[in-house]
Design a protein around this motif. Structure first.
Motif, PDB file in Angstrom:
ATOM      1  N   LEU A   1       0.830  -1.212   0.000  1.00  0.00           N
ATOM      2  CA  LEU A   1       0.000   0.000   0.000  1.00  0.00           C
ATOM      3  C   LEU A   1       0.861   1.257   0.000  1.00  0.00           C
ATOM      4  O   LEU A   1       0.573   2.222  -0.724  1.00  0.00           O
ATOM      5  CB  LEU A   1      -0.931   0.030   1.215  1.00  0.00           C
ATOM      6  CG  LEU A   1      -2.164  -0.844   1.174  1.00  0.00           C
ATOM      7  CD1 LEU A   1      -2.901  -0.761   2.514  1.00  0.00           C
ATOM      8  CD2 LEU A   1      -3.084  -0.461   0.034  1.00  0.00           C
TER       9      LEU A   1
ATOM     10  N   SER B   1       0.907   3.913  -2.964  1.00  0.00           N
ATOM     11  CA  SER B   1       0.469   5.283  -2.689  1.00  0.00           C
ATOM     12  C   SER B   1       1.486   6.313  -3.178  1.00  0.00           C
ATOM     13  O   SER B   1       1.116   7.430  -3.528  1.00  0.00           O
ATOM     14  CB  SER B   1       0.200   5.490  -1.198  1.00  0.00           C
ATOM     15  OG  SER B   1       1.415   5.550  -0.466  1.00  0.00           O
ATOM     16  N   GLU B   2       2.747   5.929  -3.222  1.00  0.00           N
ATOM     17  CA  GLU B   2       3.803   6.844  -3.670  1.00  0.00           C
ATOM     18  C   GLU B   2       3.999   6.815  -5.177  1.00  0.00           C
ATOM     19  O   GLU B   2       4.241   7.838  -5.790  1.00  0.00           O
ATOM     20  CB  GLU B   2       5.143   6.480  -3.017  1.00  0.00           C
ATOM     21  CG  GLU B   2       5.298   6.941  -1.606  1.00  0.00           C
ATOM     22  CD  GLU B   2       5.275   8.441  -1.436  1.00  0.00           C
ATOM     23  OE1 GLU B   2       6.074   9.149  -2.082  1.00  0.00           O
ATOM     24  OE2 GLU B   2       4.433   8.910  -0.651  1.00  0.00           O
TER      25      GLU B   2
ATOM     26  N   ASN C   1       2.082   4.656  -7.527  1.00  0.00           N
ATOM     27  CA  ASN C   1       0.943   4.183  -8.319  1.00  0.00           C
ATOM     28  C   ASN C   1       1.356   3.057  -9.268  1.00  0.00           C
ATOM     29  O   ASN C   1       0.908   2.988 -10.410  1.00  0.00           O
ATOM     30  CB  ASN C   1       0.281   5.336  -9.077  1.00  0.00           C
ATOM     31  CG  ASN C   1      -1.166   5.036  -9.390  1.00  0.00           C
ATOM     32  OD1 ASN C   1      -1.829   4.290  -8.672  1.00  0.00           O
ATOM     33  ND2 ASN C   1      -1.665   5.600 -10.467  1.00  0.00           N
TER      34      ASN C   1
ATOM     35  N   LEU D   1      -7.633  -1.534  -0.809  1.00  0.00           N
ATOM     36  CA  LEU D   1      -6.977  -0.235  -0.596  1.00  0.00           C
ATOM     37  C   LEU D   1      -7.406   0.443   0.692  1.00  0.00           C
ATOM     38  O   LEU D   1      -6.784   1.406   1.121  1.00  0.00           O
ATOM     39  CB  LEU D   1      -7.253   0.701  -1.780  1.00  0.00           C
ATOM     40  CG  LEU D   1      -6.696   0.238  -3.128  1.00  0.00           C
ATOM     41  CD1 LEU D   1      -7.168   1.161  -4.242  1.00  0.00           C
ATOM     42  CD2 LEU D   1      -5.181   0.165  -3.092  1.00  0.00           C
TER      43      LEU D   1
ATOM     44  N   LYS E   1      -7.612   1.062   4.447  1.00  0.00           N
ATOM     45  CA  LYS E   1      -6.856   0.746   5.652  1.00  0.00           C
ATOM     46  C   LYS E   1      -7.783   0.189   6.726  1.00  0.00           C
ATOM     47  O   LYS E   1      -8.930   0.600   6.839  1.00  0.00           O
ATOM     48  CB  LYS E   1      -6.165   1.998   6.199  1.00  0.00           C
ATOM     49  CG  LYS E   1      -5.099   2.564   5.300  1.00  0.00           C
ATOM     50  CD  LYS E   1      -3.890   1.706   5.200  1.00  0.00           C
ATOM     51  CE  LYS E   1      -3.120   1.742   6.481  1.00  0.00           C
ATOM     52  NZ  LYS E   1      -2.020   0.847   6.561  1.00  0.00           N
TER      53      LYS E   1
ATOM     54  N   GLU F   1       4.356   0.494   5.915  1.00  0.00           N
ATOM     55  CA  GLU F   1       3.869   1.424   4.895  1.00  0.00           C
ATOM     56  C   GLU F   1       4.935   2.475   4.562  1.00  0.00           C
ATOM     57  O   GLU F   1       5.195   2.785   3.399  1.00  0.00           O
ATOM     58  CB  GLU F   1       2.587   2.102   5.373  1.00  0.00           C
ATOM     59  CG  GLU F   1       1.964   3.007   4.346  1.00  0.00           C
ATOM     60  CD  GLU F   1       0.643   3.603   4.814  1.00  0.00           C
ATOM     61  OE1 GLU F   1       0.022   4.305   4.001  1.00  0.00           O
ATOM     62  OE2 GLU F   1       0.222   3.378   5.969  1.00  0.00           O
TER      63      GLU F   1
ATOM     64  N   GLN G   1       6.858   3.258   1.057  1.00  0.00           N
ATOM     65  CA  GLN G   1       6.933   4.590   0.446  1.00  0.00           C
ATOM     66  C   GLN G   1       8.380   4.948   0.116  1.00  0.00           C
ATOM     67  O   GLN G   1       8.658   5.502  -0.943  1.00  0.00           O
ATOM     68  CB  GLN G   1       6.309   5.630   1.383  1.00  0.00           C
ATOM     69  CG  GLN G   1       4.811   5.461   1.507  1.00  0.00           C
ATOM     70  CD  GLN G   1       4.206   6.246   2.655  1.00  0.00           C
ATOM     71  OE1 GLN G   1       4.878   6.569   3.637  1.00  0.00           O
ATOM     72  NE2 GLN G   1       2.924   6.554   2.541  1.00  0.00           N
TER      73      GLN G   1
END
Length: 162
Positions: A23, A27-28, A30, A122, A124, A140, A144
């Motif tokens: 995730l 999130s960073e 894609n 997706l 949380k 997480e 990232q």
């Protein structure tokens, strides 16, 4: 935190941590996560001294800043980073089992053509204990950080080989 021995024996916790890593990566960037990178997650998150340094490092500072902390006189535990490659080897089986559990639980999926992992879920979850949530946040953040680097950079910083 849980006893490290108990953590290692819990593939569902491992699945949760791998999902959080994926995730964070997604999130960073894609993009799906290269499967090789998943093998650093459990050895880093489940080792309390390493987890403390991840937690205490700002996301914006990055993985190199976290790694550099092990050389500071007040920490001076560079052996933790140097031993990471051995820890990855020791935890290969539990990481693989945790990966399978995360796939079975519908949290992630694998693109076998590209050897990458992408999140299916997706949203949380916040129903876990505080300790597990903290570990998830570390995973997480680690994801990232990895999203901003290539495999060679990660190998250099963590002194590992994929």
């Amino acid at each position: 935190m849980f006893n490290e021995y108990d953590n290692v024996r819990n593939p569902m916790l491992g699945a949760y941590l791998l999902w959080n890593f994926v995730l964070g990566y997604f999130s960073e960037k894609n993009e799906a996560t290269p499967i090789e990178e998943l093998f650093i997650v459990l050895p880093m998150i489940m080792k309390e001294d390493v987890a403390k340094q991840i937690k205490s490092t700002n996301k914006a500072s990055g993985m190199r800043a976290m790694s550099d902390k092990f050389m500071k006189p007040d920490v001076l535990k560079n052996d933790l980073i140097c031993d990471l490659h051995n820890d990855i080897e020791k935890m290969k089986d539990i990481t693989a089992t945790s990966l399978a559990e995360a796939i079975k639980a519908g949290l992630i999926s694998m693109d076998v053509e590209y050897n990458t992992i992408f999140p299916l879920e997706l949203k949380k979850r916040n129903k876990e204990s505080d300790n597990v949530l903290k570990m998830g946040k570390n995973a997480e953040k680690l994801g990232q950080w990895c999203a901003g680097m290539n495999l060679i950079q990660i190998e250099e910083i963590l002194k590992v080989r994929f």
